[in-house]
Design a protein around this motif. Sequence first.
Motif, mmCIF file in Angstrom:
data_model
loop_
_atom_site.group_PDB
_atom_site.id
_atom_site.type_symbol
_atom_site.label_atom_id
_atom_site.label_comp_id
_atom_site.label_asym_id
_atom_site.label_seq_id
_atom_site.Cartn_x
_atom_site.Cartn_y
_atom_site.Cartn_z
ATOM 1 N N THR A 1 0.887 -1.231 0.011
ATOM 2 C CA THR A 1 -0.030 -0.089 0.039
ATOM 3 C C THR A 1 0.875 1.284 -0.013
ATOM 4 O O THR A 1 2.110 1.269 0.213
ATOM 5 C CB THR A 1 -0.770 -0.098 1.187
ATOM 6 O OG1 THR A 1 -1.767 1.043 1.202
ATOM 7 C CG2 THR A 1 -0.149 0.076 2.627
ATOM 8 N N GLY A 2 0.126 2.351 -0.271
ATOM 9 C CA GLY A 2 0.915 3.628 -0.441
ATOM 10 C C GLY A 2 2.014 3.672 0.512
ATOM 11 O O GLY A 2 3.015 4.370 0.117
ATOM 12 N N PRO A 3 1.595 4.184 1.949
ATOM 13 C CA PRO A 3 2.395 4.394 2.844
ATOM 14 C C PRO A 3 3.878 3.328 3.092
ATOM 15 O O PRO A 3 5.043 3.953 3.670
ATOM 16 C CB PRO A 3 1.574 4.011 4.182
ATOM 17 C CG PRO A 3 0.081 4.628 3.935
ATOM 18 C CD PRO A 3 0.228 3.805 2.245
ATOM 19 N N LEU A 4 3.649 2.053 2.834
ATOM 20 C CA LEU A 4 4.791 1.337 2.524
ATOM 21 C C LEU A 4 5.864 1.827 1.638
ATOM 22 O O LEU A 4 7.143 1.735 1.744
ATOM 23 C CB LEU A 4 4.476 -0.139 2.148
ATOM 24 C CG LEU A 4 5.737 -1.325 1.968
ATOM 25 C CD1 LEU A 4 6.036 -1.442 3.735
ATOM 26 C CD2 LEU A 4 4.872 -2.497 1.432
ATOM 27 N N HIS A 5 5.164 2.158 0.235
ATOM 28 C CA HIS A 5 6.237 2.911 -0.756
ATOM 29 C C HIS A 5 6.839 4.149 -0.147
ATOM 30 O O HIS A 5 7.810 4.367 -0.509
ATOM 31 C CB HIS A 5 5.292 2.911 -1.942
ATOM 32 C CG HIS A 5 5.211 1.697 -2.385
ATOM 33 N ND1 HIS A 5 5.947 0.779 -3.160
ATOM 34 C CD2 HIS A 5 3.794 0.915 -2.841
ATOM 35 C CE1 HIS A 5 5.396 -0.098 -3.523
ATOM 36 N NE2 HIS A 5 4.108 -0.140 -3.254
ATOM 37 N N LEU A 6 6.191 4.826 0.587
ATOM 38 C CA LEU A 6 6.526 6.136 1.115
ATOM 39 C C LEU A 6 7.802 5.897 2.094
ATOM 40 O O LEU A 6 8.676 6.508 1.952
ATOM 41 C CB LEU A 6 5.593 7.016 1.690
ATOM 42 C CG LEU A 6 4.342 7.540 0.913
ATOM 43 C CD1 LEU A 6 3.414 8.124 1.396
ATOM 44 C CD2 LEU A 6 4.996 8.700 0.005
ATOM 45 N N ALA A 7 7.511 4.982 2.960
ATOM 46 C CA ALA A 7 8.382 4.541 3.931
ATOM 47 C C ALA A 7 9.744 4.041 3.272
ATOM 48 O O ALA A 7 10.873 4.473 3.734
ATOM 49 C CB ALA A 7 7.981 3.687 4.814
#
Length: 350
Positions: free
Chosen positions: A274-280
């Motif tokens: 999900t998006g937050p994983l990629h941001l991290a």
Amino acid sequence: MSKTINLNNKTVVISRTDSIGDVVLTLPMCAWLKQQFPECKIVFLGQSYTRPVLESAPFIDEILEWNKIEALPVQSRVEELKKLEANVFIHVFPNKEIAKLAKKAKIPFRIGTSHRSYHFLSCNIKPNFTRRKSEFHEAQLNFELLRSYGIKELPSLKELSALMADFHPKGTLPQDIQRSIEGLNLEQGKKKVILHARSQGSAVEWDIEKFSRLAKLLADNGHAVFYTGTNEEGVNIRGSIPTAQNVFDVTGKLTLAELQSFILQMDTLVACSTGPLHLAGILGIEAIGLFSPRRPIHPGRWMPLGEATKVIVHDEDCELCAKGEDCDCITKITAEKVYDTITSNIEELA
């Protein structure tokens, strides 16, 4: 087209109008274009809710919000694109309506994969590649669209991660959440861990009870845990969040801009695809992704970028996943396995 086209002093539109994670994985191609052609202008066509991510990318010069353009009459949409005086329009996320508009706007070079039939009428550069069955990562596959501009070989994941070095969020945190972080009194070596327990349906999800088990393991062993997510997700999971010291519920309390800044102050984020994983991942913290090995949702295609990225699957040789059938093997990943992954580098340093 065999000859490399010089894009300096040209305007390039990158169209990716889907979700946060997809946008994040498109940013390296934007950074590469700016690196190769410093005088080019990069315009990103995305959705309004992904704007904070795009604003964190200094190599993007202008942001267009598709949902606002889409609300206009058709001719006004064409005029909005004409105003850009763009030379190149790259359809990273295929959209039939946008492809038609780019052609009507008479943008000279319109690039879209040959695997979309409507691109034969709307695009004049049509690279022939497939994403679904490819062995390459999603961010690497985006570079297939840049063959006319100097790409000979797809970049490695390490090279893609390096392209994101200048990505930096601009948001500040609400005072109460900042105080919660600053008030932590963790022992040396203990971590601040985000659990992003839901994915708004973008991924096969891990059991919420196992997130609870993981949170308790972390808290009982001196780590701090922060649950993140939308307010709607928070409503659905708050009953399962352990009531323990140093376990915090910040679901629904952070905007996307604030979430990025929040991630920067953490050590680890655990989530499904999900998006937050990629941001991290691109923000440089330990990003631990829980995945199914089934194509096309496997980690080889969708793992986060970043030097500190780790992925966990239950069984890489799952028979159902190998056949492409629906499978819940991701739910068999244990909380203990994820906990061991989070704490393994602590033990290595001890």
